[in-house]
Design an enzyme around this catalytic site. Structure first.
Site, short mmCIF file in Angstrom:
data_model
loop_
_atom_site.label_atom_id
_atom_site.label_comp_id
_atom_site.label_asym_id
_atom_site.label_seq_id
_atom_site.Cartn_x
_atom_site.Cartn_y
_atom_site.Cartn_z
N ASP A 214 15.41 14.86 7.06
CA ASP A 214 13.97 14.89 6.84
C ASP A 214 13.65 14.94 5.33
O ASP A 214 14.30 15.66 4.58
CB ASP A 214 13.44 16.17 7.52
CG ASP A 214 11.94 16.21 7.65
OD1 ASP A 214 11.37 15.30 8.24
OD2 ASP A 214 11.34 17.20 7.16
N GLU A 269 15.40 10.00 6.01
CA GLU A 269 13.98 9.65 5.99
C GLU A 269 13.60 9.58 4.51
O GLU A 269 13.51 10.61 3.84
CB GLU A 269 13.12 10.71 6.69
CG GLU A 269 11.66 10.27 6.73
CD GLU A 269 10.64 11.40 6.74
OE1 GLU A 269 9.52 11.17 7.16
OE2 GLU A 269 10.96 12.53 6.30
C1 GLC Z 1 8.83 14.33 8.04
C2 GLC Z 1 8.67 14.38 9.54
C3 GLC Z 1 7.29 14.88 9.85
C4 GLC Z 1 7.13 16.28 9.25
C5 GLC Z 1 7.43 16.26 7.76
C6 GLC Z 1 7.58 17.64 7.21
O1 GLC Z 1 8.01 13.39 7.46
O2 GLC Z 1 8.93 13.13 10.10
O3 GLC Z 1 7.02 14.92 11.22
O4 GLC Z 1 5.84 16.75 9.48
O5 GLC Z 1 8.63 15.59 7.48
O6 GLC Z 1 8.79 18.22 7.63
#
Ligand code: GLC
Length: 536
Positions: A214, A269
């Site tokens: 993340d 991500e």
């Molecule tokens: C990422 C996740 C999202 C979350 C954010 C904070 O973007 O995909 O759902 O709210 O991180 O952890």
């Protein structure tokens, strides 16, 4: 091929066990209210056979760790335990065992950029300036002249406030790129890295096959914490932070993962909306194995936009041997069918892009049913980021509760999507013309066809409304993918071609597995097998 499972919305199997586990002294705010309505890990386990039938290679399991659920699990208060909302560690073990038996790998969501305010590390950190964990988070003194002004102009994601909260007790600001309930960890402190590697080790030893990481782009930060440029000051800093310090961290994480015999995967991500930037997070094959490339998610249903995105992937990823990813829908953005104006025909054509380009596709639960977002009035939104609509529940059958074991008097956490009575697994599995059948057909084709799975990719010259991509192998085998973005028929002459799959299903002009007639229907996408080129 990855399938994203968002535990609250996937399947509820064991509400009785869970209601027992949620009895006091569980203190998380709001959990009693949510008690009966969230999916659970046992639900995921019971639906693994469906995922195997669909042809899924791996699931990406969104957070199920202990959490007060300010951000539905992305605010972790214990990285090494399962929240009672979702079950127990034993449920996790059973899920992994069964998945492995079916040949499905289980990739967990690691949330390393921040914790919950309720995490014992942060509780200790905020207890005093001298606490052992103080330096695990990012603290700054107030400006003596302007104590009410945050240390810089960074804006947090969700809500429009600053990325800083003042801690009255210890008289310093702490940084949070997301909610005030999600304080940022300071990765410049080696103890933080060490602790996060321990978290990974804990799950790898329990059978996890890797991690979706993340907010990867948030880890390394310039310690000077300079202001965002004035013209970008209103954009959340989480979407701008792109610091060189992240890369050595990723190299160490990669070496750590490589030391495990089961070759765990890392999927970052990287929410930076330029493919050129995303490409750098692969390093020289020594950082992330895979990184999400989100720019295609921001295309309307337009050939020029998709062509540009495919071209960027070929230009920036291919030369560095970086294996691409494709994603159209997730728990964070409106689903693609909704973005394309609710058109099933467009959603079907996009599915061909998702599954026929060079790279690893990520499907979002329910996408394979052609699911649209639920409409949720603002006053009913649970998520501080307003994402309830795309988190609509998976519909398993046409019954009133669509396969959800909801106890009397309990409503589900998120709503069912529109058309759940007909857009559900049971109904669509029996219909050869359904969106589910199209996904299954495309996935089966990928599995059986090496050129589609591993072949090179070349964007072809094409008329303005057409995306045309050639997939090819060194030995001359070729596949063509054509997507007509226009609402009218389009001529695309190709000699000696057979239709392998058409997004129009039975409505294709020539019918699948027949000779291709040189025309695409309105908003139709096809995968064609063409005569191999002679190899010199
Ligand atoms: C990422 C996740 C999202 C979350 C954010 C904070 O973007 O995909 O759902 O709210 O991180 O952890």
């Amino acid at each position: 091929m990855f399938y994203q499972v968002y535990p609250p919305s996937f399947c509820l199997a064991d509400p009785d066990g869970r209601l027992g586990r949620l009895a006091p002294p569980h203190t998380s705010p709001g959990l009693a209210r949510l008690a009966g309505g969230s999916g659970d890990l046992e639900g995921v386990r019971r639906r693994l056979a469906y995922l195997a039938w669909l042809g899924v290679d791996a699931i990406w399991l969104c957070p199920f760790y202990k959490s007060p659920m300010a951000d539905f699990g992305y605010d972790v208060s214990d990285h090494c335990d399962v929240d009672p909302l979702f079950g127990t560690l034993e449920d996790f073990d059973r899920l992994v065992d069964d998945a492995h038996r079916l040949g499905i790998r289980v990739v967990l969501d690691l949330v390393p950029n921040h914790t919950s305010v309720e995490h014992p590390w942060f509780a200790d950190a905020r207890s005093s300036r001298d606490s052992a964990h103080r330096s695990w988070y990012v603290w700054r003194d107030p400006d003596p002249d302007e104590p009410a002004r945050p240390p810089n102009n960074w804006v947090r994601a969700f809500g429009e406030g600053p990325a800083w909260t003042f801690d009255q007790a210890t008289q310093q600001w702490y940084l949070h790129l997301f909610l005030p309930e999600q304080p940022d960890l300071d990765w410049a402190n080696p103890e933080v890295e060490e602790a996060m590697l321990d978290v990974m080790r804990f799950w790898l030893e329990r059978g996890a096959d890797g991690f979706r990481i993340d907010v990867t782009q948030g880890l390394g930060k310039d310690p000077a914490l300079p202001d965002a440029p004035a013209e970008q000051a209103g954009i959340p800093w989480s979407e701008q932070n792109d610091d060189e310090r992240t890369h050595p961290i990723l190299r160490r994480v990669r070496r750590f993962l490589d030391s495990f015999a089961n070759e765990p995967v890392s999927v970052g991500e990287v929410f930076l909306l330029r493919t050129e930037t995303v490409a750098r997070y692969y390093g020289d094959g020594d950082e992330l194995h895979l990184a999400f490339n989100f720019p295609p998610m921001f295309c309307g249903f337009e050939a020029s936009c998709f062509r540009a995105r495919v071209e960027e992937v070929e230009r920036f990823l291919t030369p560095r041997n970086a294996w691409p990813t494709w994603v159209l829908s997730s728990h964070d953005r409106p689903r693609h069918r909704t973005r394309y104006g609710g058109s099933e025909r467009r959603a079907r054509a996009a599915a061909v892009v998702l599954l026929a380009m060079r790279g690893t596709p990520f499907l979002c639960w329910g996408e394979e049913l052609g699911q649209e977002d639920a409409e949720v009035p603002p006053e009913a939104m649970l998520d501080p980021g307003g994402r309830d609509g795309c988190r609509a529940l998976m519909a398993w059958d046409s019954g009133d509760l669509h396969g959800w074991a909801l106890p009397e008097g309990h409503k589900p956490l998120f709503p069912f999507p529109p058309e759940a009575a007909v857009r559900n697994v049971e109904t669509e599995a029996g219909d050869p013309g359904s969106v589910l059948s199209l996904y299954r057909e495309l996935i089966a084709l990928r599995r059986s066809d090496e050129v589609l799975r591993l072949g090179h990719s070349r964007l072809l010259e094409a008329p303005p409304d057409l995306l045309a991509v050639e997939r090819f192998a060194e030995d001359g085998r070729r596949i063509l993918v054509g997507v007509n973005f226009a609402p009218s028929e389009l001529a695309w002459p190709v000699g000696g071609a057979t239709v392998l799959v058409s997004s129009a299903g039975e409505g294709h002009l020539c019918g699948p597995a027949e000779g291709y007639g040189g025309r695409l229907g309105p908003e139709e996408a096809v995968v064609l097998r063409v005569e191999p080129t002679a190899v010199a």
